[in-house]
Design a protein around this motif. Structure first.
Motif, short mmCIF file in Angstrom:
data_model
loop_
_atom_site.label_atom_id
_atom_site.label_comp_id
_atom_site.label_asym_id
_atom_site.label_seq_id
_atom_site.Cartn_x
_atom_site.Cartn_y
_atom_site.Cartn_z
N HIS A 101 27.92 33.96 60.96
CA HIS A 101 29.28 34.04 60.74
C HIS A 101 29.29 35.94 61.22
CE1 HIS A 101 31.03 30.13 59.87
NE2 HIS A 101 30.23 30.40 60.83
N PHE A 102 30.26 36.49 60.92
CA PHE A 102 30.84 37.90 60.98
C PHE A 102 30.47 38.86 59.70
CE2 PHE A 102 31.40 36.69 64.96
CZ PHE A 102 29.90 37.58 66.11
N HIS A 103 29.57 38.94 58.63
CA HIS A 103 29.69 39.03 57.71
C HIS A 103 30.75 41.19 57.08
CE1 HIS A 103 27.88 36.08 56.31
NE2 HIS A 103 27.74 35.84 57.16
N VAL A 104 31.29 40.89 56.16
CA VAL A 104 31.71 42.57 56.08
C VAL A 104 31.86 42.08 54.25
CG1 VAL A 104 34.04 43.43 55.24
CG2 VAL A 104 33.53 41.76 57.12
N PHE A 105 31.22 44.07 53.69
CA PHE A 105 30.57 44.25 52.43
C PHE A 105 31.95 44.44 52.21
CE2 PHE A 105 29.38 47.74 50.05
CZ PHE A 105 28.91 47.20 48.79
N VAL A 106 32.16 44.32 51.11
CA VAL A 106 33.17 44.82 50.46
C VAL A 106 32.49 45.52 48.83
CG1 VAL A 106 35.84 43.86 49.21
CG2 VAL A 106 34.32 42.82 50.99
N GLY A 107 32.99 46.73 48.71
CA GLY A 107 31.91 47.80 47.59
C GLY A 107 32.70 48.50 46.23
N ASP A 108 32.79 48.72 45.61
CA ASP A 108 33.69 49.18 44.52
C ASP A 108 34.86 47.95 44.20
OD1 ASP A 108 32.73 51.90 44.92
OD2 ASP A 108 34.03 52.14 46.41
N LEU A 109 34.27 46.53 43.21
CA LEU A 109 34.93 45.84 42.80
C LEU A 109 35.97 46.32 41.39
CD1 LEU A 109 33.58 42.39 45.01
CD2 LEU A 109 36.50 43.55 45.07
N ALA A 110 36.90 45.94 40.79
CA ALA A 110 36.73 46.20 39.99
C ALA A 110 35.83 45.23 38.67
CB ALA A 110 38.49 46.15 39.43
N PRO A 111 36.01 45.15 37.93
CA PRO A 111 35.34 43.99 36.80
C PRO A 111 35.96 43.03 36.74
CG PRO A 111 34.85 46.00 35.58
CD PRO A 111 36.10 46.45 36.91
N GLU A 112 37.61 42.82 36.92
CA GLU A 112 38.05 41.78 36.69
C GLU A 112 38.48 40.86 37.91
OE1 GLU A 112 41.72 44.99 38.01
OE2 GLU A 112 39.17 44.57 36.53
N ILE A 113 37.20 41.24 38.84
CA ILE A 113 37.89 40.61 40.13
C ILE A 113 37.40 39.91 40.58
CG2 ILE A 113 37.37 40.64 43.31
CD1 ILE A 113 39.84 42.15 42.11
N THR A 114 37.36 38.39 40.33
CA THR A 114 37.03 36.98 40.62
C THR A 114 36.23 36.50 42.49
OG1 THR A 114 38.32 35.59 40.80
CG2 THR A 114 37.50 36.60 38.80
N ASP A 115 36.03 35.71 42.15
CA ASP A 115 35.72 35.21 43.80
C ASP A 115 36.87 34.64 44.28
OD1 ASP A 115 32.83 35.16 43.57
OD2 ASP A 115 32.62 33.17 42.80
N GLU A 116 37.65 33.46 43.31
CA GLU A 116 39.52 32.86 44.00
C GLU A 116 39.84 34.34 44.40
OE1 GLU A 116 37.80 32.89 41.31
OE2 GLU A 116 37.22 30.29 41.70
N MET A 117 40.18 35.26 43.71
CA MET A 117 40.92 36.53 43.99
C MET A 117 40.29 37.28 45.14
SD MET A 117 40.96 38.44 40.14
CE MET A 117 42.14 39.67 39.99
#
Length: 348
Positions: A101-117
């Motif tokens: 599949h085609f994978h996207v990098f997501v950076g600068d995530l806030a500490p409160e971000i969960t898998d579900e979010m």
């Protein structure tokens, strides 16, 4: 035609992805039985756009053996297919193989971000197959980045274009293509370069378990290196040349070495920030050469391989006196591993 139902999955079961179509239940059992007692196996035939490869499940008698199988078998080749091995999802349908599949990098995530979010934010773009935050196994906290995967490249492109710079929680995130085979090239390793685990682990082949440690003082001792590295797994060997300012630390698995490389980058050792990068190990028999040359620190390590090294000390598995253990990579022990036997001729 609909895909077959996934088998009942136990807590001792592992997922095996990217299987060549020629791999049968019997063959899979023979290969994974080299690790320990296998209770049952199941190869699942795939249909549709990714019918070129199958996936399967292997259930072991105990969880410790299953953990060892994940460490030892992930990235091995069967019929020239590099298999993907991980824990199977318990109590749910089989996890989809996203390696194509085609994978996207997501950076600068806030500490409160969960898998579900993260799933909720990126599932708006059609064919999302997976999204997850990368978690620190020691602290249990987010590492500040994650990944999303899409079956359709246009959906991944749309996710990058739309979400880059958008606010998620308390921070604006950044999105780009993840380093993935067939997409962008993995950057060459540089001592001291701070990289996320997902990138560092793919910089070298899976058989590489040695970490180069530079910028050391002449007073550095074996124990100065052993203490921080042993938090991430078994330290098999330390080769130290303190007078020349560097050392090589050999871990028990590629994944543990990658984790140590990422977590210990610039760690203070005798008053100096250590500069870490991948070392270079001798490939197992039959392993195809990995592209790219990493010259400076690798040549230093090769000096030891040709008898010019000294001050090497073994620890943990593979250490002298550890009966039955060996520091020799698979494929160099005199007996050809079973998965290499299947690779050797290409025909059963």
């Amino acid at each position: 035609m609909s895909a077959p139902a996934a088998p009942e999955i136990s807590s001792n079961a592992i997922y095996v992805g990217n299987l060549d179509q020629r791999v049968t239940d019997t063959m899979l059992q023979e290969i994974f039985a080299t690790i320990g007692v296998v209770v049952q196996v199941k190869v699942v035939k795939r249909h549709g756009p990714y019918s070129g490869v199958n996936y399967g499940f292997v259930e072991y008698a105990d969880r410790r053996t299953a953990e060892q199988a994940i460490q030892d078998m992930n990235g091995r080749k069967i019929f020239n297919h590099e298999i993907k091995v991980n824990w199977a999802q318990t109590g749910s349908a089989a996890k989809e193989d996203t390696s194509n599949h085609f994978h996207v990098f997501v950076g600068d995530l806030a500490p409160e971000i969960t898998d579900e979010m993260l799933v909720k934010a990126f599932s708006a773009f059609g064919t999302m197959s997976d999204a997850h935050v990368m978690w620190d196994p020691v602290s249990g906290k987010s590492r500040g980045f994650g990944f999303a995967a899409y079956r359709d490249k246009t959906d991944a492109e749309q996710a990058i274009a739309t979400m880059n710079g958008e606010w998620l929680g308390s921070r604006a995130i950044r999105c780009n293509w993840a380093t993935q085979k067939g997409q962008t090239a993995t950057p060459p390793p540089q001592p001291g370069q701070q990289l996320p685990y997902e990138i560092a682990v793919h910089q070298t082949p899976a058989y590489v378990t040695s970490v180069y440690v530079g910028n050391l003082t002449p007073e550095t001792t074996q124990n100065d290196l052993l203490q921080p590295f042993q938090r991430f797994g078994f330290v098999q060997e330390i080769k130290l040349q303190a007078d020349r300012g560097f050392a090589f630390v050999k871990m028990d698995t590629h994944e543990n070495a990658a984790n140590a490389l990422v977590q210990l980058q610039n760690v203070n050792i005798q008053g100096r920030p250590a500069k870490l990068s991948w070392g270079k190990d001798r490939p197992p028999t039959g392993w195809q050469s990995h592209g790219g040359g990493f010259q400076h620190q690798h040549q230093q390590q090769q000096n030891w391989q040709h008898g010019n090294g000294h001050n090497g000390q073994m620890y943990g598995r593979g250490a002298a006196g550890n009966a039955g253990a060996s520091a020799v990579p698979w494929g160099q022990s005199g007996q050809q591993p079973l998965y290499d036997q299947y690779n050797a001729g290409g025909n059963m």
